[in-house]
Design a protein around this motif. Structure first.
Motif, PDB file in Angstrom:
ATOM      1  N   PHE A 150      22.955  58.486  57.135  1.00  0.00           N
ATOM      2  CA  PHE A 150      21.782  59.113  56.524  1.00  0.00           C
ATOM      3  C   PHE A 150      21.592  58.660  55.074  1.00  0.00           C
ATOM      4  CE2 PHE A 150      25.221  61.966  55.405  1.00  0.00           C
ATOM      5  CZ  PHE A 150      24.923  62.373  54.103  1.00  0.00           C
ATOM      6  N   LEU A 151      22.706  58.349  54.384  1.00  0.00           N
ATOM      7  CA  LEU A 151      22.597  57.830  53.014  1.00  0.00           C
ATOM      8  C   LEU A 151      22.032  56.412  53.030  1.00  0.00           C
ATOM      9  CD1 LEU A 151      25.947  59.006  51.357  1.00  0.00           C
ATOM     10  CD2 LEU A 151      23.651  59.955  51.026  1.00  0.00           C
ATOM     11  N   LEU A 152      22.513  55.591  53.948  1.00  0.00           N
ATOM     12  CA  LEU A 152      22.044  54.209  54.058  1.00  0.00           C
ATOM     13  C   LEU A 152      20.562  54.177  54.404  1.00  0.00           C
ATOM     14  CD1 LEU A 152      23.117  51.334  53.886  1.00  0.00           C
ATOM     15  CD2 LEU A 152      23.615  51.424  56.330  1.00  0.00           C
ATOM     16  N   ALA A 153      20.166  55.016  55.342  1.00  0.00           N
ATOM     17  CA  ALA A 153      18.768  55.039  55.774  1.00  0.00           C
ATOM     18  C   ALA A 153      17.831  55.440  54.640  1.00  0.00           C
ATOM     19  CB  ALA A 153      18.611  55.996  56.958  1.00  0.00           C
ATOM     20  N   SER A 154      18.294  56.309  53.769  1.00  0.00           N
ATOM     21  CA  SER A 154      17.409  56.819  52.716  1.00  0.00           C
ATOM     22  C   SER A 154      17.413  55.973  51.453  1.00  0.00           C
ATOM     23  CB  SER A 154      17.805  58.261  52.369  1.00  0.00           C
ATOM     24  OG  SER A 154      19.146  58.308  51.898  1.00  0.00           O
ATOM     25  N   THR A 155      18.341  55.004  51.342  1.00  0.00           N
ATOM     26  CA  THR A 155      18.406  54.204  50.109  1.00  0.00           C
ATOM     27  C   THR A 155      17.930  52.766  50.278  1.00  0.00           C
ATOM     28  OG1 THR A 155      20.732  53.698  50.583  1.00  0.00           O
ATOM     29  CG2 THR A 155      20.290  55.535  49.089  1.00  0.00           C
ATOM     30  N   LEU A 156      18.020  52.207  51.481  1.00  0.00           N
ATOM     31  CA  LEU A 156      17.642  50.799  51.666  1.00  0.00           C
ATOM     32  C   LEU A 156      16.126  50.625  51.649  1.00  0.00           C
ATOM     33  CD1 LEU A 156      20.078  49.447  54.414  1.00  0.00           C
ATOM     34  CD2 LEU A 156      19.845  48.616  52.078  1.00  0.00           C
ATOM     35  N   ASN A 157      15.646  49.681  50.846  1.00  0.00           N
ATOM     36  CA  ASN A 157      14.222  49.325  50.832  1.00  0.00           C
ATOM     37  C   ASN A 157      13.948  48.158  51.763  1.00  0.00           C
ATOM     38  OD1 ASN A 157      14.019  51.256  48.890  1.00  0.00           O
ATOM     39  ND2 ASN A 157      13.555  49.874  47.191  1.00  0.00           N
ATOM     40  N   VAL A 158      14.723  47.065  51.600  1.00  0.00           N
ATOM     41  CA  VAL A 158      14.534  45.871  52.411  1.00  0.00           C
ATOM     42  C   VAL A 158      15.851  45.115  52.486  1.00  0.00           C
ATOM     43  CG1 VAL A 158      13.849  44.387  50.464  1.00  0.00           C
ATOM     44  CG2 VAL A 158      13.051  43.844  52.780  1.00  0.00           C
ATOM     45  N   VAL A 159      16.093  44.475  53.624  1.00  0.00           N
ATOM     46  CA  VAL A 159      17.257  43.595  53.755  1.00  0.00           C
ATOM     47  C   VAL A 159      16.746  42.191  54.065  1.00  0.00           C
ATOM     48  CG1 VAL A 159      18.939  45.345  54.402  1.00  0.00           C
ATOM     49  CG2 VAL A 159      17.513  44.318  56.173  1.00  0.00           C
ATOM     50  N   ILE A 160      17.423  41.185  53.491  1.00  0.00           N
ATOM     51  CA  ILE A 160      16.964  39.799  53.573  1.00  0.00           C
ATOM     52  C   ILE A 160      18.090  38.936  54.131  1.00  0.00           C
ATOM     53  CG2 ILE A 160      16.043  37.825  52.265  1.00  0.00           C
ATOM     54  CD1 ILE A 160      15.376  39.895  50.003  1.00  0.00           C
ATOM     55  N   GLY A 161      17.765  38.089  55.096  1.00  0.00           N
ATOM     56  CA  GLY A 161      18.696  37.077  55.565  1.00  0.00           C
ATOM     57  C   GLY A 161      18.178  35.708  55.169  1.00  0.00           C
TER      58      GLY A 161
END
Length: 587
Positions: free
Chosen positions: A435-446
């Motif tokens: 729940f912490l990860l879901a609420s803090t991540l804006n975008v992930v880039i590969g």
């Protein structure tokens, strides 16, 4: 070219007029103006673009009875070119052209200079035949001196002589102000001029191999006698302020060199290997690295996702990829987008690769107790608005980065995973609550890096196998009718996108030359981005796999790295072979 006498200028002008290479009335008009102003006629004609340096050189050669050669767009084999050392060529403004019947053909700016021709004859120790060329033509050939290692060979010979006359324990004395310094300078200069990112100095049983990583690919540039290894490695240790007598454990250091007026930072890593000590030198030239995310290759959906994410007041922007895939450079480029006097940006890096004005950069120092985790705790007490952590390596750093995002900071960082979706389960494995990860991540880039096709290229028709591969990867993304081409190309971010032509695609490949091996020069990024919206957040909370998350992201419009690579190939930026080389493991 030597200063021409008035008589020589007159004869050259007459020849140009007789050959119809210049307009008579225009030349006479300029002549009157030049005489009134006390200027030389040929200088004025060149200044006004009425004649060129090549025309003057050609006419001069005809008058003095010397053969002329135009050197524009000519490539000369390095084995021939280096028959004249680069310093001698520059001083004499002369270059070797080729050899026939034991005679070396040399082009010169001033072929009637008897003293210089005698000097060159003695230097090469063989008969020469002189040709005339323009100064501009000679300079173009001088720029091809990337592989002149004659000074290295001479330095190796002299160093071997010194080693033979001194005790091995005296290596430090040998290298302090010796020929080996010249050898190292030549190797570093070559690497800088060819825009290499790394130099590898690798000992074998009976030799020492020097390789450079150029555009991401290692190339062997020379092989030296094994006897020179201790002196060369010791010289690097001295410059890096490392322990010269330590051969059992790895050592890291750095120093700076000046090449062609540019400062280049060198990061040194020395490790003991079976046959001696291996040295890897990373070259960091800030001025040659693009800090513009668009010019790096990010476009279309990926660019729109990232620009939206970095405008948020808080949250995390994470990029992933293998070592050397340009993750840190991407973060620098994104930070440049938001840099302003109104916000406090603090970075924590190991090491600080590029120094950027207006950003507070902190160097990790594990020996002094300054780790990513302890440094991040300190940064959060410095009232930052934006925090960049060079790499999330452990659970503690990951937890602190999430806490920083939760407390109103915008956090940038990198992880070593194979794809953007792989970031999410990786952080869960580090103990971050879903729940912490879901609420803090804006975008992930590969991301990955591919080599760019050179400006000199040719077009060819895709084979049946290539056509099938393109259709499988991006067939559903490409326009289905000519009316949709412009709209789809703009949406994808590739205005030069090639569409299917009957049963094939028109692809491009670069021209393979000594300066651009394989037909490539420079690199571009392949990107995939996942915006962490409500649907992706649910997947994270459900502990979904990377594959499940990517499947949902693709349904929502994400372009994968492999798709981005094929689109770049269809736009003439790179080749299908290059995409397959770096992204064959990606779906």
């Amino acid at each position: 070219m030597a200063q021409l006498t008035p008589e020589a200028e007159r004869r050259i002008t007459e020849l140009l007029l007789a050959e119809g290479l210049a307009d008579t009335e225009l030349v006479l008009s300029v002549k009157n103006e030049a005489e009134a102003a006390g200027q030389r006629l040929l200088d004025e004609l060149k200044k006004r673009n009425i004649i060129t340096s090549e025309m003057i050189a050609r006419a001069t050669a005809a008058i003095i009875g010397v053969p002329y050669v135009e050197l524009k767009n000519i490539s000369i084999d390095q084995d021939i070119l280096t028959k004249l050392p680069s310093d001698a060529s520059t001083r004499a403004m002369a270059v070797a052209l080729g050899e026939k019947d034991g005679i070396l053909n040399i082009a010169m700016v001033d072929p009637v200079n008897v003293q210089m021709t005698d000097y060159l004859t003695n230097l090469v120790n063989q008969p020469i035949r002189v040709w005339m060329s323009s100064e501009q033509g000679i300079k173009e050939i001088l720029d091809q001196y990337h592989g002149d290692f004659s000074s290295v060979k001479e330095a190796v010979r002299e160093t071997n002589e010194e080693i033979a006359t001194q005790q091995a324990s005296n290596v430090k004395t040998i290298v302090q102000d010796s020929p080996i310094s010249k050898a190292l300078t030549t190797i570093l200069s070559y690497a800088a001029k060819t825009k290499a990112s790394d130099i590898h100095i690798e000992p074998l049983e009976n030799s020492l191999i020097i390789r450079c990583r150029i555009d991401g690919v290692l190339r062997k540039i020379m092989e030296l006698p094994k006897t020179v290894a201790p002196a060369l490695v010791s010289r690097i240790k001295i410059l890096s302020s490392l322990k010269i007598d330590e051969h059992r454990v790895p050592q890291d250091g750095q120093f700076t060199v000046l090449v062609d007026g540019k400062e280049i930072d060198l990061r040194i890593a020395i490790s003991p290997v079976y046959w001696g000590e291996q040295v890897v030198i990373r070259l960091l030239d800030k001025k040659s690295v693009s800090m513009n995310i668009e010019s790096m290759g990010m476009t279309g959906h990926a660019l729109r996702d990232v620009l939206h994410a970095i405008k948020q007041p808080n949250g995390m922007i994470l990029t992933s990829g293998p070592t050397g895939s340009g993750k840190s450079t991407t973060l620098y480029a994104l930070i440049q987008k938001i840099k302003s006097e109104e916000i406090n940006i603090v970075t924590l890096e190991d090491p600080v690769e590029y120094k950027i004005d207006g950003i507070n950069q902190i160097q990790v120092n594990v020996d002094a107790g300054l780790t990513f985790a302890s440094g991040l705790r300190s940064i959060l007490r410095q009232d930052p608005d934006v925090v960049m952590v060079g790499e999330i390596r452990d659970d503690e750093t990951a937890s602190l980065a999430v806490q920083a995002a939760l407390t109103g900071h915008l956090v940038f960082s990198t992880l070593h995973t194979n794809s953007a979706a792989g970031i999410l389960p990786r952080l869960l494995d580090m103990g971050i609550e879903p729940f912490l990860l879901a609420s803090t991540l804006n975008v992930v880039i590969g991301q990955r890096l591919v080599r760019r096709i050179t400006e000199k290229h040719e077009t060819y028709k895709s084979s049946e196998l290539e056509t099938g591969s393109i259709n499988d990867v991006v067939g559903d993304l490409l326009p289905q009718s000519s009316a949709d081409v412009a709209k789809v190309s703009e949406d994808l971010g590739y205005p030069n996108l090639q569409v299917k032509n009957d049963d094939h695609y028109n692809l491009q490949r670069g021209m393979d030359t000594k300066e651009t091996p394989g037909g490539y020069e420079g690199r571009a990024g392949l990107y995939e981005t996942i915006i962490v919206d409500d649907d992706i957040q649910k997947k994270i909370i459900e502990h979904s796999t990377a594959g499940e998350i990517m499947h949902l992201a693709r349904e929502k419009g994400t372009i994968t790295m492999r798709q981005d690579g094929v689109l770049k190939a269809l736009s003439g930026i790179t080749s299908l072979e290059e995409v397959n080389r770096v992204a064959s493991d990606l779906s």
